[in-house]
Scaffold this motif. Structure first.
Motif, PDB file in Angstrom:
ATOM      1  N   GLY A   1      -3.938  -7.999  15.420  1.00 50.43           N
ATOM      2  CA  GLY A   1      -2.639  -8.661  15.434  1.00 50.43           C
ATOM      3  C   GLY A   1      -2.043  -8.914  14.069  1.00 50.43           C
ATOM      4  N   ASN A   2      -2.842  -8.776  13.011  1.00 49.28           N
ATOM      5  CA  ASN A   2      -2.296  -8.947  11.661  1.00 49.28           C
ATOM      6  C   ASN A   2      -1.426  -7.763  11.283  1.00 49.28           C
ATOM      7  N   VAL A   3      -0.386  -8.057  10.501  1.00 49.05           N
ATOM      8  CA  VAL A   3       0.468  -6.967  10.021  1.00 49.05           C
ATOM      9  C   VAL A   3       0.173  -6.742   8.536  1.00 49.05           C
ATOM     10  N   VAL A   4      -0.143  -5.500   8.161  1.00 42.85           N
ATOM     11  CA  VAL A   4      -0.367  -5.210   6.739  1.00 42.85           C
ATOM     12  C   VAL A   4       0.726  -4.293   6.229  1.00 42.85           C
ATOM     13  N   GLU A   5       1.174  -4.641   5.025  1.00 49.35           N
ATOM     14  CA  GLU A   5       2.139  -3.775   4.351  1.00 49.35           C
ATOM     15  C   GLU A   5       1.371  -2.820   3.441  1.00 49.35           C
ATOM     16  N   ALA A   6       1.994  -1.702   3.154  1.00 45.29           N
ATOM     17  CA  ALA A   6       1.339  -0.745   2.254  1.00 45.29           C
ATOM     18  C   ALA A   6       1.622  -1.123   0.812  1.00 45.29           C
ATOM     19  N   ASN A   7       1.147  -2.293   0.379  1.00 46.69           N
ATOM     20  CA  ASN A   7       1.357  -2.663  -1.025  1.00 46.69           C
ATOM     21  C   ASN A   7       0.057  -2.518  -1.810  1.00 46.69           C
TER      22      ASN A   7
END
Lengths: 318, 283
Positions: free
Chosen positions: B222-228
């Motif tokens: 459920g966590n959202v990860v950005e491609a940073n």
């Protein structure tokens, strides 16, 4: 001076011998040209043998192409090539014919030279330039212009056909113009002296007489359209397996597709190295393209020859 | 007779020109458009500073470069994927020597109308449904009422390999789909940005936030990860990949010079300048 004469006069024999290289060097040129053609054809057929052996006609009529599963069917690409070429001809032929009639029948020599030079200059523009114009403007215009029909994107068989139409326009125009100019002026003079107007003489004398030449011009334009790669590659969308259920469908026309050349110009040629069947299938596509182009050119040459023999007959009768 | 000989000479000279020139000792580099900006700039420097002769092309993407290396048509392959079993099967005699020079991530990117319509992140199963054509309208994932246009990348591009590996980790062949295709990173960005309802996958630094917008990835928890940078470095963002330069055997000569340059500080600065992670930033 004949060869026999040369034997009687040694100095003449020397002259014949000294210039023999002219014959042999031009013969060498001919042989090089012919062997280049033959080598290309044989090489491609030889490279394509595995796919022909494995699939036979299934390669030509197969509907699916997906190389990871070793599925190689070329039909959707043949369809794409045919549709793109047809669109190009439909759009280019009326314009080319109009220009040719004007320049051959109405303009004086000076104005005709200007028109003809301009058209031939257009023919000399490299195809990648057309491709870039296509990417920058044409696909955007098509995307906006066709908005009521809701196209998927600006890349489509139609866009490619439109771009190709511009590219084959000069070829067809200049050849049509030549065909019309080949109709003897005496025919026009006779028509005019019988009281036909200029328009009537164009319609009933020049066009019918030039018809085979005009057809040959169109076929040569088609030959060029079939082989065009870079420009088509950039705007056709390169979507595999786009084969509609009906032979002609508006939806398919404004959707992305794949042609033989856009497939060959794409990355699969690089991926196919080292995979014999995939490589053979790519070579097979090249063979198909070569055969289609050759048929067009042969038909054009055939028509040209027919006309010449008929013209000779007519000349003999009069 | 003299004239005869003269003609023969001119003839052979004219035809001699059309024969291929003997192989030059230039280094041939081929492969990924993702690595191309970095390696091209390094090549430019080495050309000027050391007078090395290097040619570089990106015609076939990563796999094209690896094939060219295996086939002897290139000396160095640029690849945004690692060497796999099938590469070794294809060219068994080649000893692939891979050197990582940085790290990159692949992002799902969408056109402005999708982004502004409210689609900011997607889960793996949503992406799979989009890719296989089961989701046809953006409103099914909370976006605008707009048809989905999935632009597939050409097979053989490094992004395609990373993307399909992420979606189908257990299958060695992704399922057959039929989408319009785009090639290089430039073409991908322009065509995605110019098409309503478009989605594709793209090397993250190329997602400029003007023409195309990078989506976050919703993980199974459920966590959202950005491609940073931080998420790529920590390995939290799953669609990430090392960037390799590959040679046949230990690099030597000009190839070694190029690779040493890429690994040293100036080369690593180039990696960073073009938006990728330097080696010392990765774990």
């Amino acid at each position: 001076m004949s060869e026999r004469g040369a034997e009687r006069f040694p100095i003449e024999k020397m002259r014949v011998n000294r210039h023999r290289w002219i014959f042999w060097s031009s013969m060498a040129g001919l042989l090089i040209t012919l062997s280049a053609l033959l080598a290309t054809l044989l090489f491609l057929v030889w490279q394509a043998t595995p796919i022909i052996r494995q699939s036979g006609a299934g390669f030509v009529f197969g509907r699916l192409w997906y190389y990871p599963e070793q599925m190689f069917g070329a039909l959707a690409m043949i369809y794409g090539t045919a549709v793109v070429s047809l669109v190009a001809l439909t759009l280019a032929v009326p314009v080319a014919l109009g220009t040719a009639v004007l320049s051959a029948e109405y303009l004086d020599a000076g104005a005709r030279l200007v028109v003809k030079s301009a058209v031939e200059l257009l023919a000399g523009v490299p195809s990648v330039v057309y491709g870039l114009i296509g990417v920058l403007f044409l696909r955007e215009w098509v995307y906006r212009g066709l908005a009521p029909f809701d196209p998927i994107s600006g890349d489509s068989l139609f866009t490619a056909g439109l771009l190709l139409a511009v590219m084959i326009l000069p070829t067809i125009t200049t050849l049509c113009d030549d065909a019309l100019r080949a109709v003897p002026a005496s025919q026009r003079a006779a028509a005019r002296s019988l009281g036909l107007t200029r328009a009537e003489s164009v319609l009933h004398v020049a066009l019918p007489q030039a018809a085979p030449g005009l057809l040959a011009a169109i076929l040569l334009g088609l030959g060029r359209a079939l082989g065009e790669t870079v420009a088509v590659f950039l705007v056709v969308g390169r979507q595999d397996n786009q084969l509609p259920d009906k032979l002609f469908s508006w939806d398919a026309l404004i959707s992305p597709g794949q042609t033989l050349t856009s497939k060959l110009g794409g990355p699969e040629t690089h991926l196919a190295y080292g995979d014999p069947l995939h490589w053979a299938a790519m070579a097979g596509l090249a063979v198909l393209l070569l055969v289609m182009t050759a048929l067009c050119l042969a038909a054009a040459k055939g028509i040209e020859k027919l006309t010449k023999s008929r013209a000779a007959r007519v000349a003999g009768q009069s | 007779m003299q004239f005869h000989r003269f003609c023969l000479l001119t003839f052979s000279a004219a035809f001699g020109l059309t024969f291929p020139l003997p192989a030059q000792d230039s280094l041939r580099v081929s492969g990924s458009t993702t690595l191309n900006p970095v390696v091209s700039e390094a090549v430019e420097v080495l050309r000027n500073e050391k007078g090395l002769r290097i040619t570089i092309d990106t015609a076939g993407g990563s796999t094209g470069g690896i094939n060219a290396l295996g086939d002897g048509r290139a000396d160095v392959a640029m690849s945004s994927r690692s060497i796999q079993e099938r590469d070794r099967d294809k060219f068994p005699s080649v000893k692939y020597h891979s050197v990582p020079i940085g790290q990159d991530a692949v992002s799902l990117v969408v056109s402005a109308d999708v982004w502004n319509g409210g689609v900011k992140n997607l889960s793996g199963s949503q992406i799979r449904d989009l890719y296989e054509g089961r989701l046809k309208n953006w409103k099914e994932v909370g976006g605008p009422d707009r048809r989905v246009v999935f632009l597939n990348r050409e097979p053989g591009r490094g992004e395609w390999e990373v993307f399909t590996k992420f979606l189908y980790p257990d299958r060695n062949k992704p399922p057959m789909t039929s989408h319009p295709m785009v090639g290089s990173n430039e073409e991908t960005r322009n065509k995605t940005g110019g098409t309503r309802g478009a989605i594709t996958f793209l090397s993250t630094p190329w997602a400029d936030g003007k023409k195309v917008f990078a989506l976050g990835l919703e993980l199974p928890d459920g966590n959202v990860v950005e491609a940073n940078g931080a998420n790529i470095a920590s390995g939290q963002y799953p669609m990430s990949r090392p960037l390799f330069v590959i040679t046949d055997g230990e690099p030597a000569g000009a190839a070694a010079t190029l690779i040493d340059y890429l690994l040293a500080e100036p080369g690593q600065q180039l990696v960073s300048k073009h938006g990728y992670l330097r080696l010392d930033e990765v774990q």
